[in-house]
Scaffold this motif. Structure first.
Motif, PDB file in Angstrom:
ATOM      1  N   LEU A   1      42.584  49.309  44.947  1.00 35.54           N
ATOM      2  CA  LEU A   1      42.813  48.371  44.025  1.00 35.54           C
ATOM      3  C   LEU A   1      42.310  48.592  42.862  1.00 35.54           C
ATOM      4  O   LEU A   1      42.996  48.661  41.745  1.00 35.54           O
ATOM      5  CB  LEU A   1      43.548  47.341  44.919  1.00 35.54           C
TER       6      LEU A   1
ATOM      7  N   GLY B   1      44.017  49.691  39.307  1.00 32.91           N
ATOM      8  CA  GLY B   1      43.405  49.103  38.244  1.00 32.91           C
ATOM      9  C   GLY B   1      43.437  49.732  36.815  1.00 32.91           C
ATOM     10  O   GLY B   1      43.425  49.481  36.036  1.00 32.91           O
TER      11      GLY B   1
ATOM     12  N   LEU C   1      52.631  41.056  38.288  1.00 29.69           N
ATOM     13  CA  LEU C   1      51.934  42.554  39.329  1.00 29.69           C
ATOM     14  C   LEU C   1      52.025  43.477  38.642  1.00 29.69           C
ATOM     15  O   LEU C   1      51.289  44.453  38.723  1.00 29.69           O
ATOM     16  CB  LEU C   1      52.293  42.169  40.288  1.00 29.69           C
TER      17      LEU C   1
ATOM     18  N   TRP D   1      45.007  44.323  38.985  1.00 30.25           N
ATOM     19  CA  TRP D   1      44.839  45.123  39.888  1.00 30.25           C
ATOM     20  C   TRP D   1      42.975  44.896  40.265  1.00 30.25           C
ATOM     21  O   TRP D   1      42.578  44.804  41.723  1.00 30.25           O
ATOM     22  CB  TRP D   1      45.537  46.077  40.687  1.00 30.25           C
TER      23      TRP D   1
END
Length: 665
Positions: free
Chosen positions: A505, A509, A592, A621
């Motif tokens: 994750l 990001g 998100l 993220w």
């Protein structure tokens, strides 16, 4: 009176640390149980004494006792209570007191939770903790006394650096120090093992939970620091390879390598000397971080206290601790026997590759961080080593490291089958290639590195989930049986899966926010509009507002799309008077899918304001991934096997060997 009580408590803590650093070592060498048990009592007294000192300093801040020089220099009567409290460690002297308190806390934790440890090993670990405490307490009392009086006392204080008056910075240092100082326990275990001349699977089992705890706290501390830099400094970024950022990142990399190396010691009784060396290096890097921040050798938004005289003391302390431990390692390490053999293609081989890449990455960052300092000291030349160097050296190491993260858990111990692993990972490879192809088709102008980053994200995420599914034989046996296997799977295995998902994750990001960020930089007047990242931003003007201890210019922006209701964003330009400083408060709409990031700057004198607007895809993220990584570490730490240490039979054998070693010593 409060300052005098705190001063006395620190002196008591120093005296206790001296006894804690000597009596248990002598007792372990002589096999004296009373002298070894003294370590537990000393750890408790030292913790109690430093706790009293810390409470005294906190009382001084809360009551605005400006007769204490530290309070007068770093607080103000109008400062909000949260920042009065966080101001305790938001300065040089207070941060060192916090460090010493956490060091004593970990010593107390070893005394309390180390009941299953052999007496000789436990006493030596606590003795080394005491010796470290002596250095820091001497540093505090003789160069950085937080209880120094000021006569006459001023009517008010100068205030805390406005950049530090932020919730993120209120919690960032304690978590970071928990990680830094947590590595002192692994260091103490390493020194104790060198003194005893014994490293075995039981030792690795005892070290792993402390390494996990330190690694987890470092993860959260670094995440909070980058999050603060992102929303507080107003520059739109979250990481700049600042020397002090590097100072926290290097111990994290070393702790990650140590965590994986200890697994090999525990499972295969191999890599003993290397694991000991990693424990020494990890704590040495955390001490070096302290030196970089407080020595006066660098400038940074994070370096809130610089003093060359104090830096000399820390440098001497570094030489004693690092030089002494490496000297002991050089003498004792060759006497320890190696463990079992293994093929290069095996789980041990994958973990060795993991360690090599992590260690090399740490070395490149260390070189880039210290090179300008050494060059300045030797020749007086001023050079700057910035992001281009670190990205060019770190990324080529990080990419194969992440790729190998998927292979390792699939490989068998001692000897693995790489072709079989590739066959089981073909779905992950296919999915990664499909994602890369879709992005290349849909996103015109996408760079090669962005495609590589997204491919690695998919590879790691899917590969990690496939490994977890393989463990419980998902879809290969009845679901009820898979459920039973999942429940019976050690929590450390689940924790590894969660932590690796967190890494994936973070990669998502970093890659997406860097590759597809859109922005607008310019001057806007009230009523003007601009479109960024598919959102329409309307500037409704700016007004003067008053905060608790600052004045600000607050802008108002309406952001909207054609498919959803609009929302307002309120960035500010703040001006503090105590101490005088201007700060930027970005307005951020976290989602998100993307963050909307708005900054208002100075007025142009013609009715307009300097405006910066960013659309940052998936940047949230990064921090979500960091907290998932921390959750994975916490889940592993909750594994009963790690909390209980080595099995009873192994403990008895280790205790017997330790007793024999102590008698010989």
């Amino acid at each position: 009176m409060v300052a005098e009580v705190g001063q006395f408590a620190l002196i008591l803590a120093l005296v206790t640390a001296v006894f804690q650093g000597g009596i248990p070592l002598f007792g372990a060498a002589r096999g004296s149980q009373p002298m070894m048990r003294f370590a537990n009592n000393a750890a408790f007294v030292q913790f109690a004494a430093i706790t009293i000192a810390f409470i005294c300093l906190t009382i001084g801040y809360v009551t605005s006792d400006f007769s204490i020089l530290n309070v007068a220099n770093n607080s103000h009567s109008l400062k909000p209570m949260l920042y009065k409290i966080s101001g305790v460690w938001g300065n040089h002297e207070g941060s060192l007191l916090l460090w010493s308190w956490i060091l004593a806390l970990f010593g107390l934790a070893v005394a309390f939770f180390g009941r299953s440890l052999p007496d000789t090993l436990k006493s030596r670990v606590l003795a080394v903790q005491g010796l470290i405490g002596i250095g820091f307490l001497l540093f505090i009392l003789f160069t950085s006394n937080p209880f120094e009086r000021l006569d006459p006392a001023p009517l008010d204080g100068t205030g805390l650096n406005p950049l530090l008056q932020d919730p993120g910075l209120a919690f960032h240092p304690p978590f970071l120090y928990l990680g830094y100082v947590g590595l002192s326990v692994t260091f103490s275990f390493a020194i104790a093992a060198l003194i005893e001349g014994r490293v075995d699977p039981a030792w690795a089992r005892w070290v792993r939970p402390w390494t996990l705890a330190a690694w987890g706290f470092l993860t959260i501390g670094i995440a909070l620091g980058s999050w603060w830099a992102y929303y507080e400094l107003g520059w739109g970024g979250w990481w700049f390879w600042d020397p002090v950022e590097n100072a926290s990142f290097m111990p994290w990399l070393a702790a990650t390598a140590l965590l994986h190396s200890a697994i090999v010691v525990e499972k295969r009784d191999a890599l003993k000397n290397w694991t000991i060396l990693l424990a020494i290096i990890a704590f040495s890097l955390s001490l070096m971080g302290t030196f970089l921040v407080r020595s006066g050798v660098l400038n940074s938004v994070h370096a809130f206290a610089t003093d060359p005289a104090r830096g000399i003391f820390i440098l001497i302390f570094l030489i004693v601790v690092i030089g002494g431990s490496l000297l002991l390692y050089g003498i004792r390490a060759p006497m320890m026997k190696g463990g079992g053999l293994f093929a290069p293609i095996s789980r041990e081989g994958a973990l060795v590759l993991n360690n090599l890449l992590l260690s090399t990455a740490t070395a490149t960052i260390l070189l880039g961080t210290l090179y300008p300092i050494f060059l300045d000291a030797v020749s007086g030349a001023k050079v700057s080593v910035g992001p281009p160097y670190f990205e060019a050296t770190f990324l080529p190491l990080a990419i194969p490291l992440v790729i190998a993260m998927v292979f390792g858990p699939f490989l068998a111990w001692k000897r693995g089958d790489i072709s079989g692993v590739l066959a089981r990972l073909k779905f992950a490879l296919l999915l990664a290639l499909v994602l890369v192809g879709v992005i290349w088709w849909q996103k015109t102008g996408t760079t090669v590195m962005a495609l590589v980053g997204m491919g690695i994200f998919a590879w790691l995420l899917v590969g990690t989930l496939l490994e977890w599914a393989d463990r419980i034989r998902l879809f290969r046996i009845p679901l009820s049986n898979s459920w039973k296997r999942m429940v019976q799977l050690p929590r450390s295995a689940h924790g590894m899966t969660v932590a690796h998902i967190g890494v994936a994750l973070v990669i998502l990001g970093i890659t997406a926010s860097g590759a597809w960020q859109s922005e607008h930089l310019g001057v806007m007047k009230p009523g003007e509009r601009v479109t960024v990242g598919g959102y329409d931003f309307r500037f409704d003007g700016a007004e003067n507002v008053a905060g608790p201890n600052y004045d600000a210019v607050r802008g108002t922006f309406l952001a909207s799309t054609g498919t959803e209701k609009g929302f307002y964003l309120y960035p500010e330009q703040r001006r503090y008077s105590n101490p005088p400083m201007d700060t930027t408060e970005a307005a951020i709409r976290p989602m998100l899918s993307a963050d909307l990031y708005v900054v208002i700057g100075e007025a142009d004198g013609k009715g307009g304001y300097a405006i910066r607007i960013y659309h940052k895809p998936f940047i949230s993220w990064i921090w979500i991934g960091c907290f998932v990584m921390f959750a994975g570490g916490a889940l592993s730490l909750s594994d009963r096997r790690l909390r209980l240490g080595a099995p009873g039979r192994v403990q008895k054998k280790a205790a017997s060997a330790a007793g024999l070693s102590g008698a010989k010593g």
